[in-house]
Design a protein around this motif. Structure first.
Motif, PDB file in Angstrom:
ATOM      1  N   MET A 274      10.150   7.365  -2.032  1.00  0.00           N
ATOM      2  CA  MET A 274      10.337   5.953  -1.702  1.00  0.00           C
ATOM      3  C   MET A 274      11.128   5.792  -0.409  1.00  0.00           C
ATOM      4  O   MET A 274      10.769   4.995   0.459  1.00  0.00           O
ATOM      5  N   ILE A 275      12.216   6.579  -0.274  1.00  0.00           N
ATOM      6  CA  ILE A 275      13.040   6.488   0.943  1.00  0.00           C
ATOM      7  C   ILE A 275      12.181   6.843   2.156  1.00  0.00           C
ATOM      8  O   ILE A 275      12.207   6.156   3.186  1.00  0.00           O
ATOM      9  N   LEU A 278       9.935   4.069   2.992  1.00  0.00           N
ATOM     10  CA  LEU A 278      10.672   2.954   3.578  1.00  0.00           C
ATOM     11  C   LEU A 278      10.920   3.175   5.063  1.00  0.00           C
ATOM     12  O   LEU A 278      10.947   2.224   5.849  1.00  0.00           O
ATOM     13  N   PHE A 279      11.125   4.446   5.453  1.00  0.00           N
ATOM     14  CA  PHE A 279      11.343   4.718   6.865  1.00  0.00           C
ATOM     15  C   PHE A 279      10.098   4.389   7.683  1.00  0.00           C
ATOM     16  O   PHE A 279      10.178   3.905   8.799  1.00  0.00           O
ATOM     17  N   VAL A 280       8.926   4.695   7.115  1.00  0.00           N
ATOM     18  CA  VAL A 280       7.683   4.577   7.886  1.00  0.00           C
ATOM     19  C   VAL A 280       7.038   3.205   7.697  1.00  0.00           C
ATOM     20  O   VAL A 280       6.655   2.544   8.659  1.00  0.00           O
ATOM     21  N   PRO A 282       8.096  -0.132   5.962  1.00  0.00           N
ATOM     22  CA  PRO A 282       9.152  -0.830   5.234  1.00  0.00           C
ATOM     23  C   PRO A 282       8.626  -1.777   4.160  1.00  0.00           C
ATOM     24  O   PRO A 282       9.370  -2.124   3.254  1.00  0.00           O
ATOM     25  N   HIS A 283       7.387  -2.203   4.246  1.00  0.00           N
ATOM     26  CA  HIS A 283       6.911  -3.148   3.243  1.00  0.00           C
ATOM     27  C   HIS A 283       5.883  -2.529   2.306  1.00  0.00           C
ATOM     28  O   HIS A 283       5.063  -3.228   1.715  1.00  0.00           O
TER      29      HIS A 283
END
Lengths: 294, 360
Positions: A274-275, A278-280, A282-283
């Motif tokens: 998930m992290i 989120l970096f690549v 975000p939504h």
């Protein structure tokens, strides 16, 4: 290779069970922009309700299900009216905290009302696994998968065909604009909590049957966060795809890594994934990208 | 405490920019510090180490809560990973002092720095996401840190993920009872408190508040959002790390169970009940949340034993769950009735007495 197929199939089936819980989560977020940290506790509450009603032995399962659904709908209404509505327009952190507070209250209440200790939630589903081509498949997983897919289709139709569904999408898009065209925004809010209650009831029946009913069942809620973030917080299709990905990844990671690190990979890998996502993105994969303009 | 501005005229910029501009406020602040220094005396003369230990845990929590309030209350970035950042500081201090024989102050400083690095790393997603997505990203940080401590033997120390440390010693003085440990913790608390007060009224603090209130507007007037968001994560997790390291020295043990997700949520509850964006609110919230279970414990046990004649052992189970309900219920109640928390109530009292007894 058989081991791999086994992990894949079972991972995907468990993933659909996550998706079932995630759908309730997404519904509330989509219509009311509230992230409901108590969704896992609603599932737990529903499972307790079902287990207690079945345990009394007054009603058969087919009578328990509608009673449970009605009860959860009522609970959803009460929560929306009593707790969430006063917070409209407050900062995000307040809304998050209020659902966390709600989670604590539900946990404590469940334990006080129905005592600690695991209860069984028997469903008329075969216990012995099916064996398909050397792969063991647990029947309750199949039931869960079918329920999840059916509810996806139902919600899809609801959002595209019914008046209320379209109204909910309108509210999610722009509350003020929907008010001006005569949509009762408050009723939509209440309705989305009620539907989330039904989703929790479905999740509670199935998860409660699989894991047994106690307050730890609420931890299912923690598993849902990676699912909804991967799929995108406001997409029902995303919830399903996210559920499949998380189920698959955790099953394969647990199968191949657990012997080396000594267990616990299942609870860890989805969050790392998930992290990274989120970096690549975000939504998430299907989430609506919010573009801010001045 | 009760500030009366009348008759006070500032004639220098230094006077006007001081932390406490009014003589009376300065005097109350000094008196409060003096009171804190003298606090253990009555407990010491009564030989009551139990209540001293409660005060100590409040002091420790207050340091952590002030740190979290800088991030959540002043900068508007949500973090559900505060307990994890505390754990990073706690284990850094424990490893340094137990394996490398480092002195106390080095351990605390290292705890702060390690937590700062970890916190800043997990703060990076805040550059692209905010609100709910960020909340979940920090939740991930919490769970990843917990998992790492439990599964990497070098960090967690193997069995039960527990590392024992010695009593801290400074200049030959060993801090071996609750009263001495209080004087070990108090300077850190005062530093944290006045440090935060000074930070939030500086250029940096105003930038934090601008980012919180409207990030796009802040960017347009020249606030580098990314820099200040990361800075807020760094400062906040530095506070967390120091609090975690102090906690380790205080308990003489580093154990991840002191820093679980529940602890992170407790810290959030502290700053919400205390007041978002208020330094004194963080302290009030810490006092409130730490005293709540103790008071509930005393009343429920008192009522059940004296009124209903039920022994403690039979209510213990109920009590634990009742505490959950009250804790959750209070969070909901505060958010619904007084979203600005205890700090706001305190401010209202002060405002009432400002013109008292001639309020018109």
């Amino acid at each position: 290779m058989e081991f791999f197929f086994d992990l894949t199939v079972n991972g995907l089936l468990v993933g659909l069970m996550y998706a079932l819980v995630a759908v309730g989560f997404v519904l509330i977020y989509k219509a009311t922009s509230v992230i409901n940290f108590a969704q896992g506790d609603l599932v737990m509450f529903a499972a307790y309700g079902a287990a207690v009603m079945l345990g009394l032995g007054w009603m058969p399962l087919w009578a328990v299900i509608p009673v449970l659904a009605t009860g959860m709908v009522a609970l959803g209404f009460v929560l929306e009216r009593g707790i969430l509505r006063p917070l409209i327009g407050q900062p995000v952190i307040s809304v998050i905290m209020v659902t966390i507070g709600l989670a604590f209250v539900l946990q404590g209440l469940a334990a006080i009302l129905w005592k600690a200790g695991t209860r069984e939630l028997p469903l008329p589903v075969r216990v012995e696994p099916y064996v398909v081509g050397g792969v063991f498949i647990s029947p309750i997983n199949v039931v869960a998968a079918v329920t999840a897919i059916l509810s996806l289709v139902a919600f899809g139709l609801f959002f595209t065909r019914s008046r209320f569904g379209i109204a909910m999408r309108a509210v999610a898009d722009d509350q003020q604009a929907s008010m001006t065209v005569g949509i009762n925004v408050r009723r939509v809010f209440a309705l989305s909590w009620a539907i989330a209650g039904i989703a929790a009831a479905a999740g509670g029946l199935i998860w409660g049957n699989m894991l047994g009913v106690d307050t730890f069942l609420a931890l299912v809620g923690l598993k849902v966060f990676p699912v909804v973030i991967l799929g995108g917080l406001d997409s029902i299709l995303g919830a399903i795809v996210g559920g499949l990905i998380v189920g698959l990844v955790e099953s394969i990671a647990a199968g191949y890594l657990d012997p080396y690190v000594g267990g616990g990979t299942k609870d860890f890998v989805p969050y790392v994934l998930m992290i990274l996502v989120l970096f690549v993105r975000p939504h998430g994969f299907f989430g609506r990208e919010i573009i801010e303009r001045v | 405490m009760i500030n009366r501005e009348s008759g006070v005229y500032q004639t220098t910029y230094e006077g006007d920019m001081a932390l406490y501009t009014l003589p009376l406020a300065r005097a109350t602040a000094l008196a409060a510090v003096a009171l804190l220094v003298l606090l253990p005396l009555p407990l010491w003369s009564a030989g009551n180490e139990h209540w001293m230990s409660i005060v100590n845990t409040i002091v420790l929590s207050a340091i952590g809560a002030i740190g979290l309030n800088i991030l959540v209350g002043y900068t508007g970035q949500i973090s559900i990973g505060h307990g994890g950042f505390m754990a990073a500081g706690a284990y850094a201090a424990a490893i340094l002092s137990s394996r490398y024989d480092m002195p106390f102050l080095v351990g605390v400083a290292a705890g702060g720095v390690v937590a700062m690095l970890v916190g800043t790393f997990f703060g990076i997603p805040s550059l692209r996401i905010k609100g709910l997505y960020l909340a979940i990203a920090t939740l991930a940080a919490q769970l990843i840190i917990e998992w790492t401590i439990n599964h990497v033997t070098w960090i967690g120390g193997g069995a039960q993920s527990t590392i024992y440390v010695q009593n801290p010693t400074i200049l030959g003085v060993e801090f071996d009872n609750e009263f001495r440990r209080y004087y070990l913790l108090l300077p850190f608390f005062l530093l944290a408190y006045f440090g935060a007060l000074n930070l939030v009224r500086s250029r940096v603090g105003r930038a934090f508040i601008a980012v919180r209130d409207r990030d796009i507007a802040a960017e347009i007037i020249g606030v580098d959002i990314f820099k200040y968001k990361l800075l807020a994560f760094a400062v906040s997790s530095f506070y967390a790390g120091v609090a975690g390291a102090l906690y380790t020295y205080y308990l003489r043990i580093a154990n991840y169970e002191q820093f679980t997700l529940i602890v992170s949520i407790q810290f959030l509850a502290m700053i919400i009940i205390g007041g978002l964006g208020s330094v004194i609110g963080s302290v009030l919230g810490a006092i409130f949340i730490k005293l709540l279970p103790i008071v509930l414990d005393l009343t429920v046990v008192g009522v059940s034993e004296n009124v209903f004649g039920v022994p403690y052992a039979r209510v213990a189970d109920f009590l634990a769950n009742f505490q959950l309900v009250v804790f959750g219920g209070l969070i909901i109640l505060f958010l619904a009735i007084e979203p600005q928390g205890l700090a706001r109530m305190w401010f209202n009292v002060k405002r009432y007495f400002r013109l008292w007894p001639f309020s018109y």
